[in-house]
Design an enzyme around this catalytic site. Sequence first.
Site, PDB file in Angstrom:
ATOM      1  N   LYS A  51       0.835  -1.198   0.000  1.00 42.61           N
ATOM      2  CA  LYS A  51       0.000   0.000   0.000  1.00 42.61           C
ATOM      3  C   LYS A  51       0.874   1.253   0.000  1.00 42.61           C
ATOM      4  O   LYS A  51       1.933   1.291   0.617  1.00 42.61           O
ATOM      5  CB  LYS A  51      -0.895  -0.025   1.234  1.00 42.61           C
ATOM      6  CG  LYS A  51      -1.782   1.205   1.435  1.00 42.61           C
ATOM      7  CD  LYS A  51      -2.642   1.022   2.680  1.00 42.61           C
ATOM      8  CE  LYS A  51      -3.452   2.283   2.993  1.00 42.61           C
ATOM      9  NZ  LYS A  51      -2.583   3.381   3.480  1.00 42.61           N
ATOM     10  N   LYS A  56       7.635   1.017   1.879  1.00 45.23           N
ATOM     11  CA  LYS A  56       8.337   0.109   0.958  1.00 45.23           C
ATOM     12  C   LYS A  56       9.766   0.573   0.685  1.00 45.23           C
ATOM     13  O   LYS A  56      10.682  -0.236   0.647  1.00 45.23           O
ATOM     14  CB  LYS A  56       7.583   0.001  -0.367  1.00 45.23           C
ATOM     15  CG  LYS A  56       6.275  -0.723  -0.287  1.00 45.23           C
ATOM     16  CD  LYS A  56       5.603  -0.795  -1.630  1.00 45.23           C
ATOM     17  CE  LYS A  56       5.340   0.576  -2.217  1.00 45.23           C
ATOM     18  NZ  LYS A  56       4.501   1.436  -1.365  1.00 45.23           N
ATOM     19  N   LYS A  82       7.995   9.489  -8.119  1.00 45.40           N
ATOM     20  CA  LYS A  82       8.484  10.296  -6.992  1.00 45.40           C
ATOM     21  C   LYS A  82      10.000  10.174  -6.819  1.00 45.40           C
ATOM     22  O   LYS A  82      10.637  10.994  -6.182  1.00 45.40           O
ATOM     23  CB  LYS A  82       7.745   9.851  -5.722  1.00 45.40           C
ATOM     24  CG  LYS A  82       7.903  10.769  -4.541  1.00 45.40           C
ATOM     25  CD  LYS A  82       6.787  10.537  -3.528  1.00 45.40           C
ATOM     26  CE  LYS A  82       7.027   9.345  -2.629  1.00 45.40           C
ATOM     27  NZ  LYS A  82       6.689   8.055  -3.060  1.00 45.40           N
ATOM     28  N   ASP A 169       0.283   0.518  -4.331  1.00 46.37           N
ATOM     29  CA  ASP A 169      -0.434  -0.738  -4.543  1.00 46.37           C
ATOM     30  C   ASP A 169      -1.003  -0.780  -5.953  1.00 46.37           C
ATOM     31  O   ASP A 169      -1.983  -1.462  -6.217  1.00 46.37           O
ATOM     32  CB  ASP A 169      -1.553  -0.916  -3.506  1.00 46.37           C
ATOM     33  CG  ASP A 169      -2.517   0.253  -3.467  1.00 46.37           C
ATOM     34  OD1 ASP A 169      -2.230   1.268  -4.119  1.00 46.37           O
ATOM     35  OD2 ASP A 169      -3.540   0.155  -2.763  1.00 46.37           O
TER      36      ASP A 169
END
Length: 309
Positions: A51, A56, A82, A169
């Site tokens: 998510k 992550k 990003k 996700d």
Amino acid sequence: MNDISTVNKLADRISGSSCSTSCGDGEGSLQVALDPHIKITGAKVFAVYGKGGIGKSTTSSNLSAAFSKLGKRVLQIGCDPKHDSTFTLTKRLVPTVIDALEAVDFHPEDLRIEDFVYEGFGGVQCVEAGGPPAGTGCGGYVVGQTVKLLKEHHLLEDSDVVIFDVLGDVVCGGFAAPLQHADRALIVTANDFDSIFAMNRIVAAIAAKAKNYNVRLGGVIANRSAATDQLDKYNAATGLSTLARFADLDVIRRSRLKKSVLFEMEDSPELDAVRAEYMALAETLWAGVEPLTATPLKDREIFDLLGFE
């Protein structure tokens, strides 16, 4: 160069095509077909999903650092526009592959490896794929071009471990593209309903890709989780298992603010335990984890399992 021109030049230069109806991943599947001749061989390849905002990039970077401390040659590829996946490894936002390609008018043969690969903590080789301008293209093409460039410059053959850190996700054809290269998919989640709901969709995406590619589920990494009761319920219902657990600790939050991986932070008993967990995770993954055959739940089944008393 305007956004549309950028997308058009990128599409012209990248081999591979999108499938108008199906790429073999299920009826109606709209996927990105990467060049089948561009394969990653000789390295253990992991794709990290979860998510958005679950941690992550922090998890991927500290795992890369742990692999480097085992003496492994590590390549981390950020797959998010990003482009902050490798921020704590390099201590800066490095230019993306898209930036490098645009600088040479999308002639990849003019690129040098130092134009898009940057060395981070422990010698980890860091690449940020970047992404097309918002609303104008597919991230799968960018992943495909990144892997192709790395292959041409022989960096893939010189790596023991490759980690794809993938946007949120999102399981569309574009950002599912790393699954076409990975051996094992790892899912980062927290012990809460929203994170597990997102994980369930990722499990379904990996199952679809496993029909035609070598990727298999490797397991779950519980992050920012003091407990795992909800996650344990989901794992039991689907056939997943948890590989590691990291609590919601302030030292982990501060490490990102200090542009550092955890192995660079000041020693403390709390931090030593987290580092040991990362080292154990790296050792487990290097030794090899058995593939998991998980069955995703229907939306209503998740609500019945976790959403109501």
